[in-house]
Design a protein around this motif. Sequence first.
Motif, PDB file in Angstrom:
ATOM      1  N   ALA A  92      32.121  25.424  53.708  1.00 13.67           N
ATOM      2  CA  ALA A  92      30.833  26.351  53.479  1.00 13.67           C
ATOM      3  C   ALA A  92      30.085  26.078  54.968  1.00 13.67           C
ATOM      4  CB  ALA A  92      29.949  26.022  52.518  1.00 13.67           C
ATOM      5  N   VAL A  93      29.208  27.148  55.106  1.00 14.30           N
ATOM      6  CA  VAL A  93      27.680  27.034  55.877  1.00 14.30           C
ATOM      7  C   VAL A  93      26.892  26.040  55.193  1.00 14.30           C
ATOM      8  CG1 VAL A  93      26.165  28.055  57.258  1.00 14.30           C
ATOM      9  CG2 VAL A  93      28.312  29.085  57.165  1.00 14.30           C
ATOM     10  N   TYR A  94      26.419  24.918  56.012  1.00 20.30           N
ATOM     11  CA  TYR A  94      25.455  24.096  55.318  1.00 20.30           C
ATOM     12  C   TYR A  94      24.077  24.456  56.250  1.00 20.30           C
ATOM     13  CZ  TYR A  94      28.967  21.375  52.857  1.00 20.30           C
ATOM     14  OH  TYR A  94      30.089  21.076  52.018  1.00 20.30           O
ATOM     15  N   LEU A  95      23.196  24.552  55.161  1.00 24.58           N
ATOM     16  CA  LEU A  95      21.736  24.568  55.812  1.00 24.58           C
ATOM     17  C   LEU A  95      20.885  23.744  55.493  1.00 24.58           C
ATOM     18  CD1 LEU A  95      22.843  27.738  54.282  1.00 24.58           C
ATOM     19  CD2 LEU A  95      21.381  28.419  56.452  1.00 24.58           C
ATOM     20  N   CYS A  96      20.007  23.291  56.242  1.00 23.88           N
ATOM     21  CA  CYS A  96      19.127  22.253  55.859  1.00 23.88           C
ATOM     22  C   CYS A  96      17.447  23.047  55.720  1.00 23.88           C
ATOM     23  CB  CYS A  96      18.720  21.270  56.753  1.00 23.88           C
ATOM     24  SG  CYS A  96      17.998  21.648  58.403  1.00 23.88           S
ATOM     25  N   ALA A  97      16.699  22.528  54.714  1.00 27.32           N
ATOM     26  CA  ALA A  97      15.435  23.358  54.450  1.00 27.32           C
ATOM     27  C   ALA A  97      14.420  22.318  54.104  1.00 27.32           C
ATOM     28  CB  ALA A  97      15.804  24.038  53.143  1.00 27.32           C
ATOM     29  N   ALA A  98      13.202  22.744  54.328  1.00 32.99           N
ATOM     30  CA  ALA A  98      11.866  21.759  54.385  1.00 32.99           C
ATOM     31  C   ALA A  98      11.139  22.812  53.336  1.00 32.99           C
ATOM     32  CB  ALA A  98      11.240  21.876  55.673  1.00 32.99           C
ATOM     33  N   GLY A  99      10.291  21.959  52.308  1.00 34.96           N
ATOM     34  CA  GLY A  99       9.386  22.538  51.582  1.00 34.96           C
ATOM     35  C   GLY A  99       8.421  21.656  50.994  1.00 34.96           C
ATOM     36  N   HIS A 100       7.702  21.922  49.905  1.00 36.81           N
ATOM     37  CA  HIS A 100       6.619  21.131  49.197  1.00 36.81           C
ATOM     38  C   HIS A 100       6.770  21.358  47.874  1.00 36.81           C
ATOM     39  CE1 HIS A 100       4.571  21.257  53.288  1.00 36.81           C
ATOM     40  NE2 HIS A 100       4.855  20.166  53.096  1.00 36.81           N
ATOM     41  N   GLY A 101       7.839  21.991  47.366  1.00 31.51           N
ATOM     42  CA  GLY A 101       7.755  22.248  45.908  1.00 31.51           C
ATOM     43  C   GLY A 101       8.338  21.145  45.102  1.00 31.51           C
ATOM     44  N   SER A 102       8.124  21.180  43.842  1.00 29.60           N
ATOM     45  CA  SER A 102       8.520  19.915  42.891  1.00 29.60           C
ATOM     46  C   SER A 102       9.993  20.312  42.383  1.00 29.60           C
ATOM     47  CB  SER A 102       7.573  19.738  41.623  1.00 29.60           C
ATOM     48  OG  SER A 102       7.603  21.148  40.631  1.00 29.60           O
ATOM     49  N   GLU A 103      10.623  21.383  42.524  1.00 32.71           N
ATOM     50  CA  GLU A 103      11.985  21.542  41.985  1.00 32.71           C
ATOM     51  C   GLU A 103      12.790  21.672  43.108  1.00 32.71           C
ATOM     52  OE1 GLU A 103      10.139  25.165  39.138  1.00 32.71           O
ATOM     53  OE2 GLU A 103      12.558  24.952  38.975  1.00 32.71           O
ATOM     54  N   VAL A 104      13.195  20.257  43.317  1.00 32.03           N
ATOM     55  CA  VAL A 104      13.882  20.041  44.866  1.00 32.03           C
ATOM     56  C   VAL A 104      15.413  20.872  44.630  1.00 32.03           C
ATOM     57  CG1 VAL A 104      12.639  18.051  44.936  1.00 32.03           C
ATOM     58  CG2 VAL A 104      14.968  17.989  43.815  1.00 32.03           C
ATOM     59  N   ALA A 105      15.876  20.986  43.514  1.00 33.09           N
ATOM     60  CA  ALA A 105      17.156  21.730  43.690  1.00 33.09           C
ATOM     61  C   ALA A 105      17.194  23.139  43.493  1.00 33.09           C
ATOM     62  CB  ALA A 105      17.911  21.313  42.355  1.00 33.09           C
ATOM     63  N   GLY A 106      16.104  23.626  43.649  1.00 32.63           N
ATOM     64  CA  GLY A 106      15.962  25.089  43.644  1.00 32.63           C
ATOM     65  C   GLY A 106      15.420  25.733  45.090  1.00 32.63           C
ATOM     66  N   TRP A 107      16.136  26.904  45.470  1.00 32.04           N
ATOM     67  CA  TRP A 107      15.733  27.247  47.009  1.00 32.04           C
ATOM     68  C   TRP A 107      14.419  27.705  47.006  1.00 32.04           C
ATOM     69  CZ3 TRP A 107      14.081  32.124  47.146  1.00 32.04           C
ATOM     70  CH2 TRP A 107      14.672  33.176  46.241  1.00 32.04           C
ATOM     71  N   GLN A 108      13.786  28.111  45.984  1.00 31.37           N
ATOM     72  CA  GLN A 108      12.655  28.544  45.951  1.00 31.37           C
ATOM     73  C   GLN A 108      11.579  27.533  46.537  1.00 31.37           C
ATOM     74  OE1 GLN A 108      14.509  28.754  43.293  1.00 31.37           O
ATOM     75  NE2 GLN A 108      14.535  30.612  42.279  1.00 31.37           N
ATOM     76  N   SER A 109      11.773  26.473  46.274  1.00 30.73           N
ATOM     77  CA  SER A 109      10.860  25.226  46.697  1.00 30.73           C
ATOM     78  C   SER A 109      10.766  25.130  48.124  1.00 30.73           C
ATOM     79  CB  SER A 109      11.236  24.133  45.970  1.00 30.73           C
ATOM     80  OG  SER A 109      11.135  23.908  44.490  1.00 30.73           O
ATOM     81  N   TYR A 110      11.725  25.891  48.824  1.00 32.38           N
ATOM     82  CA  TYR A 110      11.828  25.626  50.318  1.00 32.38           C
ATOM     83  C   TYR A 110      11.295  26.739  51.067  1.00 32.38           C
ATOM     84  CZ  TYR A 110      14.527  21.627  48.941  1.00 32.38           C
ATOM     85  OH  TYR A 110      14.953  20.579  48.235  1.00 32.38           O
TER      86      TYR A 110
END
Length: 123
Positions: A92-110
């Motif tokens: 796959a293409v692996y992407l890193c992401a930064a965020g502040h959300g509490s749902e760490v497994a959800g892309w919406q938190s990043y």
Amino acid sequence: QVQLVESGGGLVQAGGSLRLSCAASERTFSTYTMGWFRQAPGKEREFVAAIDVSGGYTNYADSVKGRFAISRDNAKNTVYLQMNTLKPEDTAVYLCAAGHGSEVAGWQSYHVWGQGTQVTISS
């Protein structure tokens, strides 16, 4: 304001290992929860792993638990993904992401994403 650049992808035989790195612009890196996601052609984006601001808490998808390890070095403004016992399904293409959300497994938190690095596992 943080910016992310992934590196370390490549072509590896099944059973091999890779270590991905995600370098961040230094100013605000230590304040972010960091995550790794992956996306294969024709498939939806999939959560892989996350790590909290201190590195004391980690979370993994069931598909990689026991094989992958996420870590961070705030002094180097870098997050890592050590990938062992790689399988063709990990391609796959692996992407890193930064965020502040509490749902760490959800892309919406990043809210900040790198452009990705390709990982290809041959069988």
